[in-house]
Design a protein around this motif. Sequence first.
Motif, PDB file in Angstrom:
ATOM      1  N   GLN A  63      -1.942  14.372  -8.617  1.00  0.00           N
ATOM      2  CA  GLN A  63      -1.859  14.268 -10.016  1.00  0.00           C
ATOM      3  C   GLN A  63      -2.405  13.584 -10.490  1.00  0.00           C
ATOM      4  O   GLN A  63      -1.597  11.853 -10.631  1.00  0.00           O
ATOM      5  CB  GLN A  63      -0.777  14.901 -10.678  1.00  0.00           C
ATOM      6  N   PRO A  64      -3.254  12.693 -11.384  1.00  0.00           N
ATOM      7  CA  PRO A  64      -3.945  11.868 -11.670  1.00  0.00           C
ATOM      8  C   PRO A  64      -3.140  10.817 -12.477  1.00  0.00           C
ATOM      9  O   PRO A  64      -3.226   9.768 -11.982  1.00  0.00           O
ATOM     10  CB  PRO A  64      -5.027  12.336 -12.283  1.00  0.00           C
ATOM     11  N   GLN A  65      -1.798  11.357 -13.409  1.00  0.00           N
ATOM     12  CA  GLN A  65      -1.420  10.590 -13.729  1.00  0.00           C
ATOM     13  C   GLN A  65       0.001   9.774 -12.917  1.00  0.00           C
ATOM     14  O   GLN A  65       0.726   9.151 -13.617  1.00  0.00           O
ATOM     15  CB  GLN A  65      -0.561  11.646 -15.075  1.00  0.00           C
ATOM     16  N   LEU A  66      -0.112  10.033 -11.902  1.00  0.00           N
ATOM     17  CA  LEU A  66       1.021   9.878 -11.729  1.00  0.00           C
ATOM     18  C   LEU A  66       0.084   8.898 -10.567  1.00  0.00           C
ATOM     19  O   LEU A  66       1.215   7.553  -9.256  1.00  0.00           O
ATOM     20  CB  LEU A  66       1.145  10.496 -10.133  1.00  0.00           C
ATOM     21  N   PHE A  67      -0.832   8.692 -10.248  1.00  0.00           N
ATOM     22  CA  PHE A  67      -1.564   7.765  -9.283  1.00  0.00           C
ATOM     23  C   PHE A  67      -0.789   6.200  -9.708  1.00  0.00           C
ATOM     24  O   PHE A  67      -0.382   5.206  -8.580  1.00  0.00           O
ATOM     25  CB  PHE A  67      -3.253   7.362  -9.491  1.00  0.00           C
ATOM     26  N   ARG A  70       1.503   3.731  -7.655  1.00  0.00           N
ATOM     27  CA  ARG A  70       1.098   1.622  -7.256  1.00  0.00           C
ATOM     28  C   ARG A  70       1.472   1.360  -8.047  1.00  0.00           C
ATOM     29  O   ARG A  70       1.782   0.160  -7.028  1.00  0.00           O
ATOM     30  CB  ARG A  70      -0.330   2.268  -7.966  1.00  0.00           C
ATOM     31  N   GLN A  71       2.222   1.634  -8.827  1.00  0.00           N
ATOM     32  CA  GLN A  71       3.180   0.337  -9.952  1.00  0.00           C
ATOM     33  C   GLN A  71       4.785  -0.013  -9.463  1.00  0.00           C
ATOM     34  O   GLN A  71       5.088  -0.593  -8.389  1.00  0.00           O
ATOM     35  CB  GLN A  71       3.938   0.130 -11.171  1.00  0.00           C
ATOM     36  N   ALA A  72       5.225   1.471  -8.229  1.00  0.00           N
ATOM     37  CA  ALA A  72       6.415   1.686  -7.667  1.00  0.00           C
ATOM     38  C   ALA A  72       6.327   0.568  -6.557  1.00  0.00           C
ATOM     39  O   ALA A  72       7.436  -0.209  -6.268  1.00  0.00           O
ATOM     40  CB  ALA A  72       6.325   3.199  -7.566  1.00  0.00           C
ATOM     41  N   CYS A  73       5.388   0.898  -5.481  1.00  0.00           N
ATOM     42  CA  CYS A  73       4.729   0.040  -4.534  1.00  0.00           C
ATOM     43  C   CYS A  73       5.264  -1.432  -4.252  1.00  0.00           C
ATOM     44  O   CYS A  73       5.688  -1.600  -4.206  1.00  0.00           O
ATOM     45  CB  CYS A  73       3.486   1.058  -3.740  1.00  0.00           C
ATOM     46  N   VAL A  74       3.636  -1.624  -5.507  1.00  0.00           N
ATOM     47  CA  VAL A  74       3.723  -3.085  -5.997  1.00  0.00           C
ATOM     48  C   VAL A  74       5.488  -3.534  -6.182  1.00  0.00           C
ATOM     49  O   VAL A  74       5.587  -4.912  -5.690  1.00  0.00           O
ATOM     50  CB  VAL A  74       2.610  -3.393  -7.107  1.00  0.00           C
ATOM     51  N   ARG A  75       5.533  -3.053  -6.840  1.00  0.00           N
ATOM     52  CA  ARG A  75       7.411  -3.804  -6.984  1.00  0.00           C
ATOM     53  C   ARG A  75       7.796  -3.810  -6.477  1.00  0.00           C
ATOM     54  O   ARG A  75       8.911  -4.549  -5.918  1.00  0.00           O
ATOM     55  CB  ARG A  75       7.564  -2.596  -8.764  1.00  0.00           C
ATOM     56  N   SER A  76       8.680  -2.226  -5.312  1.00  0.00           N
ATOM     57  CA  SER A  76       9.755  -2.245  -4.422  1.00  0.00           C
ATOM     58  C   SER A  76       9.540  -3.417  -3.468  1.00  0.00           C
ATOM     59  O   SER A  76       9.761  -3.783  -2.991  1.00  0.00           O
ATOM     60  CB  SER A  76       9.392  -0.893  -3.857  1.00  0.00           C
ATOM     61  N   ARG A  88       0.730  -1.326  -0.109  1.00  0.00           N
ATOM     62  CA  ARG A  88      -0.211   0.320  -0.120  1.00  0.00           C
ATOM     63  C   ARG A  88       0.725   1.028   0.161  1.00  0.00           C
ATOM     64  O   ARG A  88       1.776   1.089   0.449  1.00  0.00           O
ATOM     65  CB  ARG A  88      -0.530   0.294   1.280  1.00  0.00           C
ATOM     66  N   THR A  89       0.741   2.295  -0.704  1.00  0.00           N
ATOM     67  CA  THR A  89       1.111   3.652  -0.871  1.00  0.00           C
ATOM     68  C   THR A  89       0.459   4.271   0.485  1.00  0.00           C
ATOM     69  O   THR A  89      -0.348   4.784   0.822  1.00  0.00           O
ATOM     70  CB  THR A  89       0.943   4.514  -1.554  1.00  0.00           C
ATOM     71  N   LEU A  90       1.076   4.727   2.156  1.00  0.00           N
ATOM     72  CA  LEU A  90       0.865   5.332   2.754  1.00  0.00           C
ATOM     73  C   LEU A  90       0.865   6.715   2.773  1.00  0.00           C
ATOM     74  O   LEU A  90       0.071   7.629   2.979  1.00  0.00           O
ATOM     75  CB  LEU A  90       1.980   4.876   4.182  1.00  0.00           C
ATOM     76  N   PHE A  91       1.972   7.745   1.837  1.00  0.00           N
ATOM     77  CA  PHE A  91       2.122   9.071   1.804  1.00  0.00           C
ATOM     78  C   PHE A  91       3.019   9.368   0.805  1.00  0.00           C
ATOM     79  O   PHE A  91       4.363   8.356   0.730  1.00  0.00           O
ATOM     80  CB  PHE A  91       2.667   9.064   3.160  1.00  0.00           C
ATOM     81  N   CYS A  92       2.497  10.272   0.133  1.00  0.00           N
ATOM     82  CA  CYS A  92       3.434  10.720  -0.917  1.00  0.00           C
ATOM     83  C   CYS A  92       3.210  12.195  -1.274  1.00  0.00           C
ATOM     84  O   CYS A  92       2.615  13.210  -1.159  1.00  0.00           O
ATOM     85  CB  CYS A  92       2.903  10.277  -2.111  1.00  0.00           C
ATOM     86  N   THR A  93       4.995  12.566  -1.711  1.00  0.00           N
ATOM     87  CA  THR A  93       5.253  13.894  -1.491  1.00  0.00           C
ATOM     88  C   THR A  93       5.300  14.016  -2.941  1.00  0.00           C
ATOM     89  O   THR A  93       5.838  13.514  -3.349  1.00  0.00           O
ATOM     90  CB  THR A  93       5.957  14.355  -0.344  1.00  0.00           C
ATOM     91  N   GLN A 134       7.910   2.504 -19.687  1.00  0.00           N
ATOM     92  CA  GLN A 134       6.650   3.263 -19.461  1.00  0.00           C
ATOM     93  C   GLN A 134       6.270   3.051 -18.399  1.00  0.00           C
ATOM     94  O   GLN A 134       5.330   3.911 -17.896  1.00  0.00           O
ATOM     95  CB  GLN A 134       5.224   1.578 -19.780  1.00  0.00           C
ATOM     96  N   HIS A 135       6.957   2.361 -17.339  1.00  0.00           N
ATOM     97  CA  HIS A 135       5.852   2.528 -15.988  1.00  0.00           C
ATOM     98  C   HIS A 135       6.613   3.880 -15.174  1.00  0.00           C
ATOM     99  O   HIS A 135       6.853   3.982 -13.483  1.00  0.00           O
ATOM    100  CB  HIS A 135       5.741   1.159 -15.070  1.00  0.00           C
ATOM    101  N   GLY A 136       7.796   4.043 -15.924  1.00  0.00           N
ATOM    102  CA  GLY A 136       8.814   5.195 -15.313  1.00  0.00           C
ATOM    103  C   GLY A 136      10.054   4.218 -14.012  1.00  0.00           C
ATOM    104  O   GLY A 136      10.206   3.617 -14.540  1.00  0.00           O
TER     105      GLY A 136
END
Lengths: 555, 878
Positions: A98-102, A106-112, A17-22, A131-133
């Motif tokens: 920013q919607p495009q970052l949502f 999420r991807q980064a969180c799951v992969r990490s 889960r993503t908890l907090f994002c700056t 594709q996913h940054g």
Amino acid sequence: MNALVALCHFCELHGPRTLFCTEAVHPPSPSPGSAIPGDRDREGDREGEGLTMRANSSATQRADMCEGCRSLPASHPGFVSVDSETGIRYLSHQHPRQPQLFSVVRQACVRSLSCEVCPGREGPIFFGDEQHGFVFSHTFFIKDSLARGFQRWYSIVVVAMDRIYLINSWPFLLRHLRLTIQSLQNTALKVFDSEQCVCPQRAVRMNSAFSPAVFPHQRSGNAARSLTSLTQHQNLWASLHSSFSWLLKACGSRLTEKLLEGAPTEDTLVLIERQTEQEEEMSGWDGAEGGGSNSQASQSESVQAKDFQFDDGRQEDLIGPKFKSLRHLRQVLGTTDFRQLTWHVLMGNQVIWRGADPGLIQSAFNVLKALLPVGCVRAVPYSPHYEEAYRCNFLGLSPDVPIPAHVSSSEFSVLVDVLNVERGCVNPVSDEDILSLYQFNISSANAQPTDKGPTLLNKIEVALSNENLSVEVVSLCLLCLKEEWMNKVKVLFKFSKVDGRGKEDTQKVLTLLGATGPGEEDNVRLLKFWMTGLSKLYKSHLMTAVRGGERTLSQ
Amino acid sequence: MPTLLQKLFSKKSVGNGSARDCSRGAEQCWASAEFDLAQIRLIVYQDCERRGRQVLFDSKAIHKLDASEPTADENKTPPNRSGACHIGGQANEKDKPPTYQYTRPASDVNMLGEMMFGSVSMSYKGSTLKIHHIRSPPQLMVSKVFSTRFGSSTSGSTNTLQDSFESMSQTFHTSSIAHSNPVDMPSRGHSEDGDSGIARSASLSSLLATPLPSPGSSFSSGCASSYQRRWLRSQATSLQHGPMPRWSTEEMFNLSDESCSSNPAMIRRKKIAISIIISLPEREEENHNFQEFFFSHFPLFESHMNKLKTAIERAMILCRRIAESSQRVQVYLCRVMEALGEFRMTVWNLYMAPRISEPVWLSMISHSTERNLLCHRFLKEMSFLMEHGAKSQFLSALLTAVLTHHLAWVPTVMPSSLPPITPACQKPASQTVDLLAKSHPYNPLWAQLGDLYGALGSPVRVCRTVVVGRRRELVQRVLYVLSYFIRCSDLQEHVQPQEQMNDPANTCTSQTTDPTSGSETINEKTDPLKPSLSVIGTSEKALNSGLGDAIPGTFVEQNDETLLPDTKSTNPSPSMESTTVRPECTEMGQECFGEDSDSVGGLEHILANQSPLLHRVQFHIGSPREADNDGQASGLTGAGCGRGLDRKLHQRILSDIRRNESSDSALYDSDDEETSPQELYVATEQKECELPLPNYQVESRASVNHFGHSLLGGYCPQYMPDFALHGISSDLRLKQCLMADLEHTVLHPALDEPVAEALCIVADTDRLSVQVVTSQRRVCEGGRMGRDVMVSNLIHTLITSVLQLYALNIATDFCVMHLEDRLQEVYFKSRSLAEYLRGQTRVHVKELGLALGIESSDIPLIAAVASTHSPYVAQILL
């Protein structure tokens, strides 16, 4: 940095889960030469904000989200910090605004937390694709006396699209994220220790019946403890916001470029100097009020705006026929008269126009002035009496003003009399027929031939006579030629005025500058006249600073 | 009476001026320590749906069977520092290829495989890049994971290779781990990706290009082209636009003989990972240095990895054709070992080759006090070279070529429109670019790399210069002079002062804020071994936490009162001061950073010495700020739609999110917030709690690990494919490699943007010839690599007159100023050429000469310069 930072958690019940994002929201892009962002901060930011959205909407209150998956309460509006210098805003929420970052986050969180493998489960990894940054991730454990294995698994991810930049920043990010992580761990460890003192969990668990199926749910009241509870830090999220914001800013400005531009041209320097002088005079009249702080900024702007027409912004206001370009002037005067007139202009002789139409005369001056460096132009556009040559090299006079004898007999002046062909024609029909309206008589006591040089004039005439070249090309040609000769002027100034070299050496310099040959005499006169147009700054610089670099002859 | 020059020399205690000549000791090695080739290990791994994971190559498991060196690993003895690194296989190419024995892979391969592919495999078809740091033994692992592409001709694949390995002796079934199902990573557009990629990126660039004012519109914007390049970069890599398919997204592992035809249906769920594992030096300082070098130079490492990957592909395709199993393996091993040898050697050279210790241009930027000295030495060398190659106009030809292709000098002569801050002779630092960097950060290292390769024109070309010659000292002179003309920006590094990160004496400031007064700060030093307790905020009851002050650099201000003195380098006001570099600051920074900040202190130490920057903290949670901040806070909630560009991008991305969501949710319980895109778009007015930005206290120092230092090579023992400039004694290897290198550069540019052409200027000081070799044309007649350079008359007269001034004993500083003025003339000429060509279809060379003073020999140079500010020029002239 063009990146975002997020704290992620592998929830025992709900997975990653993503908890907090700056995230950093940048002001809209400035264009070259525009004002400093600070000035248009407000409006710009509003625009850049664009499509924001609300992640903490009412739907977030669903049941399958536990305390451990949450950072800020749904009612919390999030945090923002504004970098007033740049207009960049750092926003923190549970999820990116920013919607495009949502989905990127999420991807980064799951992969990490569930795909990528880090030896020892704690440490840095970089991963990503186009594709996913791209993601710099650092996983770590936080002590929790109630969790399985007495710890919970977290990661901090830095997400960016610029792969190379992110990898370049690895050592920096690692260094600083480690500090943040270690302090989180440390704080949680203290809480853990105190909890263990009160109620040793190991003993509790050993004594309770082991039942794997219900195990997590048994403690469901506490199973998903929030990070706030694990650290007993009520301001945890505000602290993290500050930390992440700082990280983004520091990482983005870790490396700065020192990029040089060319020195300003002499024309620019002279314009600035004149403006400063004017302002000083003005402020002197105003009573030493002096708005010195803003002067530099306003200077540069007005220099750009006015460019080479520093003192005749009112030209457009004057009605009547006008000269539009050197080529136009040449057509009207004819090649011979034009040659003679421009020769005088370039030699620094006084150019006097006498006629009834000040607008026409001023337009002629504007066109002719372009032949000279700004510093060489001293114009009195229209005067009721004669002005001496040391005061002006462009002088406009009304038709009845007499020219003093010492002037009319001087070889250092040229007079253009503008005569109306048809008297009584009050409203000229169009600009095109200057010829039909006026007659131009050029006279000078100069006996020298004007057809040999200077080289600069010969080249300008080639450009002017070639109808293939647009007016813009011609004016750029003229600029090139002027800069080329200004550079020769600088060398000659350095050589004769600063170093005071003898005649023989000076001749060598003239040769290497390409000023010798046919028209040499005119070239030298031109160079000497143009020397008067050098900026004070340049001259004083050569007089002082360069001395230090002098070599002795032995070297 | 001694001149200033002499004083300077004696101050440096060198004795006399000539000792500083570039012929002696002017080069330095980059690395502080030896770098062992065997430190680089290659693993090729395959992950197949049906067959699990297999190791296809592990350099650690390969032993060379050679009569002369029966057991030794060929790379055991590293080359000495000054000598070239020659790989055994490379040196005796004529000999019979070595025989290799493939033994059982090392025990760590299972773990490494897990790291390469991840515990859950991805459905994403493009290539994935990963970097792992392995703590013990300390290693860095760079992996690229590719989907495979098979040709239609053979049913064979790596399977045959694998079968061969297996039949030889052992089995390499490494994955006993039960695989979970592949994560279906949302992939944009699935099968249509391949052909739509180009169109997308083209539309992107046009989208991005439109809002920009034409850089050719006015003279006033000094650094227009530099600015635009950087701005475009910041936009192209912006997070705000979300993931954008770029110029080379679909990179596969190609196992088909025909490179073009590939049926999407043939793409199986099979992945190949190529990993380079670098053992890090034992000593902490060397370890740190290597890592700093590695991460700052990553694009170069990656480019060489791509080359290695291509070689592995070829080896696999080749060995498929060999029927006999053991021979097949031998061919394969041989090929891959050879490619690995190349890779190791390139990396070794990149790290160890000598560099120009005082590149003229960069030194002039950074040490303005030594300017006169530098000018003097530069002109002396240039005038020597002018005389030396007078007959063949060697220097004029070389500078013509260099100024035509290494175009970064152009922005440095474009006249500034701003009033000078510095003395007139010194060029001002660009303020617009500086501002851009702050508001729209881009990667300065990237910008620098582009500068050095001259990638400023349109279309983008990259160029390198190699100076060949047996006379070491002569080559070094040439390199020295060229280091004035091959320009780039200088980089400064701003980092947190070391002592603030882990100096015990300076840390552990606890904060106690009295709620009534709210302005008292009590600084007390606590026991460094005890985590500090701090009270954060006024409204909170005793919080037990060291968190606040552990956050590096965090400093939350209260009541707008600055508690810390501003460092000069980070003056928060956007004044011009912030753009000028203050030498004293730099020096201070260097002193402070004499030691590496990572080297001391374990976890305990670091924790005990948390940042001292946090003095007082007050958080305003959920409470309105004072009036002055209210304005800002409300400013950010506007829901305007932004510019058209943003809107378009957002719309496209929105549809992607929809697709993503559906596939995402199939695997994981998606977060509630993520379910509906419509919901996401409910743009509600919302007001965040504003917190002050932590005070950003840093110190500046000259950056060490940047391309301006690392890519200006000295007289190297061997040809280097990365250096923007370097010298070599023989062009033997250059001739072997150059064409392939140039082609590789176009395919896999380290610059991370598409490149139209790669060029190399080859200057031969023995033959006094200058040639330009291009990726676009094959070998010229007579065994020559490229074509000779036509000397630009403009450049020739320029150099001549500068050197004549020097000969007339005019102050060298003035001579260099004059040189810059003359280069500015070239720039002005390019403006007239650009204007002349606007709307022109035919070019009259004669007219150019008569009217614009541009002779035919000058046209290539001036057209190239013009293409930096007026992109259409290239289209007309090509």
